[in-house]
Every structure is written in structure tokens, then in C-alpha cells.
Enzyme design. Sequence first.
Site, PDB file in Angstrom:
ATOM      1  N   ALA A 281      15.732  18.624  83.912  1.00 24.87           N
ATOM      2  CA  ALA A 281      16.962  17.965  83.471  1.00 24.87           C
ATOM      3  C   ALA A 281      17.968  19.004  82.978  1.00 24.87           C
ATOM      4  O   ALA A 281      17.595  20.074  82.502  1.00 24.87           O
ATOM      5  CB  ALA A 281      16.652  16.968  82.360  1.00 24.87           C
TER       6      ALA A 281
ATOM      7  N   GLY B 112      24.807  22.465  91.540  1.00 23.34           N
ATOM      8  CA  GLY B 112      26.056  22.981  92.094  1.00 23.34           C
ATOM      9  C   GLY B 112      25.736  23.910  93.240  1.00 23.34           C
ATOM     10  O   GLY B 112      24.715  23.766  93.907  1.00 23.34           O
TER      11      GLY B 112
ATOM     12  N   CYS C 136      25.473  24.765  98.898  1.00 24.38           N
ATOM     13  CA  CYS C 136      24.739  23.895  99.833  1.00 24.38           C
ATOM     14  C   CYS C 136      24.612  22.457  99.359  1.00 24.38           C
ATOM     15  O   CYS C 136      25.024  21.528 100.064  1.00 24.38           O
ATOM     16  CB  CYS C 136      23.352  24.476 100.095  1.00 24.38           C
ATOM     17  SG  CYS C 136      23.389  26.054 100.973  1.00 24.38           S
TER      18      CYS C 136
ATOM     19  N   LYS D 257      23.614  29.185  89.307  1.00 27.27           N
ATOM     20  CA  LYS D 257      22.189  29.418  89.043  1.00 27.27           C
ATOM     21  C   LYS D 257      22.031  30.897  88.698  1.00 27.27           C
ATOM     22  O   LYS D 257      22.920  31.711  88.971  1.00 27.27           O
ATOM     23  CB  LYS D 257      21.326  29.044  90.252  1.00 27.27           C
ATOM     24  CG  LYS D 257      21.522  29.926  91.473  1.00 27.27           C
ATOM     25  CD  LYS D 257      20.560  29.529  92.591  1.00 27.27           C
ATOM     26  CE  LYS D 257      20.718  30.464  93.801  1.00 27.27           C
ATOM     27  NZ  LYS D 257      19.760  30.113  94.879  1.00 27.27           N
TER      28      LYS D 257
ATOM     29  N   ARG E 109      30.558  28.676  93.204  1.00 28.16           N
ATOM     30  CA  ARG E 109      31.023  27.522  93.979  1.00 28.16           C
ATOM     31  C   ARG E 109      30.379  26.240  93.454  1.00 28.16           C
ATOM     32  O   ARG E 109      29.173  26.136  93.368  1.00 28.16           O
ATOM     33  CB  ARG E 109      30.713  27.718  95.462  1.00 28.16           C
ATOM     34  CG  ARG E 109      31.615  28.747  96.124  1.00 28.16           C
ATOM     35  CD  ARG E 109      31.227  29.015  97.560  1.00 28.16           C
ATOM     36  NE  ARG E 109      29.937  29.716  97.652  1.00 28.16           N
ATOM     37  CZ  ARG E 109      29.425  30.160  98.796  1.00 28.16           C
ATOM     38  NH1 ARG E 109      30.075  29.968  99.930  1.00 28.16           N
ATOM     39  NH2 ARG E 109      28.265  30.790  98.800  1.00 28.16           N
TER      40      ARG E 109
END
Length: 224
Positions: free
Chosen positions: A43, A48, A51, A111, A118
Site C-alpha cells: 500500500a 506511476g 508503463c 520508484k 514520468r
Amino acid sequence: FLAMKISCINMVADLCEAVGGDVTKVAQGIGMDPRIGATFLQAGIGFGGYCFPKDLRAFIHLADGYGADFSLLKEVEAINQRRTDAFVKKVRQALWVLRDKVIGVLGLAFKPGTDDIRESPSLRIVQALLDEGARLQLYDPKAMPNVQRVFPAEGDRIRYCESAYEASRAAQALLVLTEWQEFEQLDLHRIRELMDLPVIVDGRNMLAPERVRSAGFEYLSVGR
């Protein structure tokens, strides 16, 4: 399907907060079912990157073009978008009024391990905080040059920092938005001394609640 797993556990996280549960334990339990598996059940502030959002929208568009009902995936996308509002609500819960509050932001890439911003949930949160008049001190190990093209430095309203410690200096809240390993290893007692108010809002459930609270912080996370 992976996007659906993420939105599903985020929806469950909201329920956990409402009833006093712990979403990490829920995810551990359901992840033990081999038909489901433990991956993509973390969670947080949502998915994002290049892909997932693009492919999800393309799949929905394809289905719409052929008259197939993909309302399930439309809701997956809607849940993901609402994570920004849910997180900013947590920050507001801690600080009440965000205007002119100094907020440190740790993590801007979508990440860890990349400079890719993006469709990063972090940037949606940054924009929402700016819209409410907050003053932001931003830090990311790799992504800051890319973010500066979207949000140029602007006096004390947007400031880019050389470290997580600099981002926490004189801040009234510190937000964890990307799971960079270095954030797990921060000296929390040093962070506590640098901040004006000892508040951490963890959008990725990276930190152990007991460790953060024992260092003297008010700690908010997702679904715990």
C-alpha cells in the site's frame, strides 16, 4: 492485473485505517495464497512511471472502441489517482493548515533506482502541496535535475536540497514518497534535531513505526 493489485491493496488500506487494522499484515496474509501472491501488494501513494498508467489507459481505450465494459479498470485508475488526495489529507491532518508550512519531501522518482519522473505520484503530491501554499524542500538521489524542469527552484517556495538532512532542516513535516534505501538508514535522532516539528508522513510504509515514534516523532503511514 498488476495495477489492479496495487489499487486493490490501497483500497484495503483505507478500510484498515477506518477500522484500526494494519494493511501490511492483511497483505502478508492474502499474499500467502499462491493464487494471489505477495508481489504488488504494498500500500502507498499509488503507481506511476511510463508503463503502468499508459498501458492501463490504452487497454481501457481499446475496450471502449469495441464496446467492452472495462469499468473495473477505470476504477483501478480512479483509485490510483485518488491516492494523491488521500495522502495530502494525511499531511493536512498532521499540520492543519499547509499555507506557509515548510515541508521536506524525500523521493521524487516514481520508484527507487531511477531518475524517471514520468507520471510519478510524488509530483502530483508536490503540485497539490504547492497549490495549498506550502513551502517545499525537495530531495531525491537521482531525479532532481528532471524535476527542476517541471518545478524550477523558486525562492523559499521550492528549494532543492543536497541531502535528506538538508531537506528536513526547519521543516514542520517530512514526507517519504519514494522507497530509496538510504531513507531507511537515516539517523532519525539527527532528523528530529533539525526539524521544527517532529512529524513524518510515510507514503510508502518504509519506516518501522516503533523506531520512528521512539525517536520522538508523530508518525503517519498508509493503512497502519
